[in-house]
Each structure stands twice: as C-alpha cells, then as structure tokens.
Design a protein around this motif. Structure first.
Motif, mmCIF file in Angstrom:
data_model
loop_
_atom_site.group_PDB
_atom_site.id
_atom_site.type_symbol
_atom_site.label_atom_id
_atom_site.label_comp_id
_atom_site.label_asym_id
_atom_site.label_seq_id
_atom_site.Cartn_x
_atom_site.Cartn_y
_atom_site.Cartn_z
ATOM 1 N N LYS A 65 0.837 -1.188 0.000
ATOM 2 C CA LYS A 65 0.000 0.000 0.000
ATOM 3 C C LYS A 65 0.879 1.247 0.000
ATOM 4 N N ARG A 66 0.273 2.362 -0.301
ATOM 5 C CA ARG A 66 0.992 3.631 -0.353
ATOM 6 C C ARG A 66 1.603 3.936 1.016
ATOM 7 N N GLY A 67 2.858 4.307 1.023
ATOM 8 C CA GLY A 67 3.535 4.610 2.277
ATOM 9 C C GLY A 67 4.364 3.455 2.804
ATOM 10 N N SER A 69 7.300 1.283 1.977
ATOM 11 C CA SER A 69 8.373 1.444 0.994
ATOM 12 C C SER A 69 9.595 0.569 1.271
ATOM 13 N N CYS A 72 11.361 -0.385 -1.767
ATOM 14 C CA CYS A 72 11.974 0.741 -2.482
ATOM 15 C C CYS A 72 13.404 1.011 -2.008
ATOM 16 N N SER A 135 6.832 7.394 -0.591
ATOM 17 C CA SER A 135 6.112 7.021 -1.802
ATOM 18 C C SER A 135 6.960 7.295 -3.042
ATOM 19 N N CYS A 136 6.615 6.615 -4.137
ATOM 20 C CA CYS A 136 7.323 6.823 -5.397
ATOM 21 C C CYS A 136 6.859 8.125 -6.034
ATOM 22 N N SER A 137 7.788 8.998 -6.345
ATOM 23 C CA SER A 137 7.439 10.294 -6.937
ATOM 24 C C SER A 137 7.148 10.180 -8.433
ATOM 25 N N TYR A 139 5.337 7.343 -9.677
ATOM 26 C CA TYR A 139 4.562 6.097 -9.568
ATOM 27 C C TYR A 139 3.924 5.669 -10.891
#
Length: 217
Positions: A65-67, A69, A72, A135-137, A139
C-alpha cells in the motif's frame, strides 16, 4: 506447452511480443514506443487489480500500500526502454529543482552500488532516488519490476529489509504477477530486438544517472 503454467507464460509473452512489434512498427518512433509501454503497464496493472480483489474476497489481502516502501530500498533493475519512458515522465512532470534532487540521489546511490558484486548488491539497502516521503514520486511511470512486486505478508518485507543477509529471510511474494510481468517484458524485448533495436538493463540509479545527465547535456 504441456502445463497450465507454461500456457500462461506463453500468453503473457505473446502479449508483450505484440506490443513490441507495435513499438517498432514505424522505425521505433518515440510516440509508438511510449504508447506500447503504456499499454503493457496498463495490462499488468489490470491483472494486479484483479488479483488484489480476489485476495480480499479470500481474506488474504495483499499488504502492499501507499507509504509502505521497504521494497523501495533494494536493488531494482529496468530495461533501457522502460527508463526512456520513465525519463520522459520525469522531464514533463518534475520541476527543474525536483529533477536536480533526483539526479543527486542517483549519483550518491550509484557511487556505492557500482562497486558491489551481484550478491552484495542484492542484499544492499538504500532508498531509490525516486522515493519521496515514503512514496514513489514517479509512480505512474515506474518500471515493471516495481509493479509486479506484491507481498502477502508485510512482516516478511520488514525482516528482509532488516536482515538481508539472512538466507532464510525473504518477502512472501505472489508468484503469478512476477511471472506475468517477466514474460511480457521478455516478449517485448524479443520483438524489438528482432527489429534491430538494442536493449540493455540497468540498475535504477545507474539508468537515471545516465538518462538525466544526457538530458542536461
């Protein structure tokens, strides 16, 4: 094809192959390439949406989910055409200052990762240059590897993040999207290579560095 799995592999490979032909149909023009990549990403995203819905109905939801990471911070690889697509997004959507920040982060991470052997690289943890506030900038334009990485247990992602050298520690990933995305990319690559287009694979930070440096030059 003798198994259900191999039939699926062929299906996704063929989808990618047809999109690769579409990308190269007029001499590999940028507009054709970007449209084909966009359609490939949309196809895999729709598959993942269906898998997420099915998982929820079976009371075993995907934990991504968003957040969140953790993934990443590990090694991510992308093909040259994916990086071209990503670079175009960054050029159009990021301000000059935002691009400068990403470039500096890419330089810093690449300085470390370019000296690592394969196994050390796979265990190395450092934030992606595009990661911002968890988050991915970029996305919408993220490469296939980021789209198909889906975990069913966030605890395994945390453990892998904290203990990457532990051979018994690895994320609980869904195999089907990994296979689907890999085969679509393989089909796409095969098609454009048959048309004489070279394809190379880069670490994310390495690819961003080359791409954004050439844009500045």
């Amino acid at each position: 094809m003798t198994t259900k799995q191999s039939e699926y592999e062929q299906l996704f490979y063929n989808d990618g192959y047809q999109l690769g032909l579409q990308a190269a149909q007029n001499g590999y023009q940028e507009k054709d390439v970007f449209l084909a990549i966009k359609q490939m990403y949309e196809g895999i995203d729709q598959l993942i949406d269906s898998l997420q819905l099915m998982a929820q109905k079976q009371n075993s939801p995907i934990h991504c989910k968003r957040g969140c990471s953790f993934c990443c911070h590990q090694a991510v690889f992308a093909n040259s055409y994916e990086l071209h697509y990503l670079g175009n997004f960054i050029k159009k959507q990021f301000t000059a200052e935002q691009q400068k920040v990403v470039l500096e982060k890419a330089k810093k991470k690449n300085k470390t990762t370019e000296t690592l052997d394969q196994q050390t690289l796979l265990n190395h943890k450092a934030p992606c240059p595009l990661l911002k506030n968890g988050s991915c900038s970029a996305y919408e334009a993220r490469p296939m590897a980021c789209r198909i990485y889906l975990s069913t247990q966030v605890s395994t992602c945390i453990d892998f993040f904290k203990n990457p050298a532990n051979e018994d520690s690895f994320p609980a990933l869904l195999e089907f999207p990994l296979m689907a995305g890999r085969m679509m990319n393989e089909g796409f690559m095969t098609a454009i290579r048959e048309k004489g287009i070279e394809v190379a694979e880069f670490r994310m930070e390495e690819g961003l560095l080359h791409l954004m440096t050439s844009q500045v030059d």
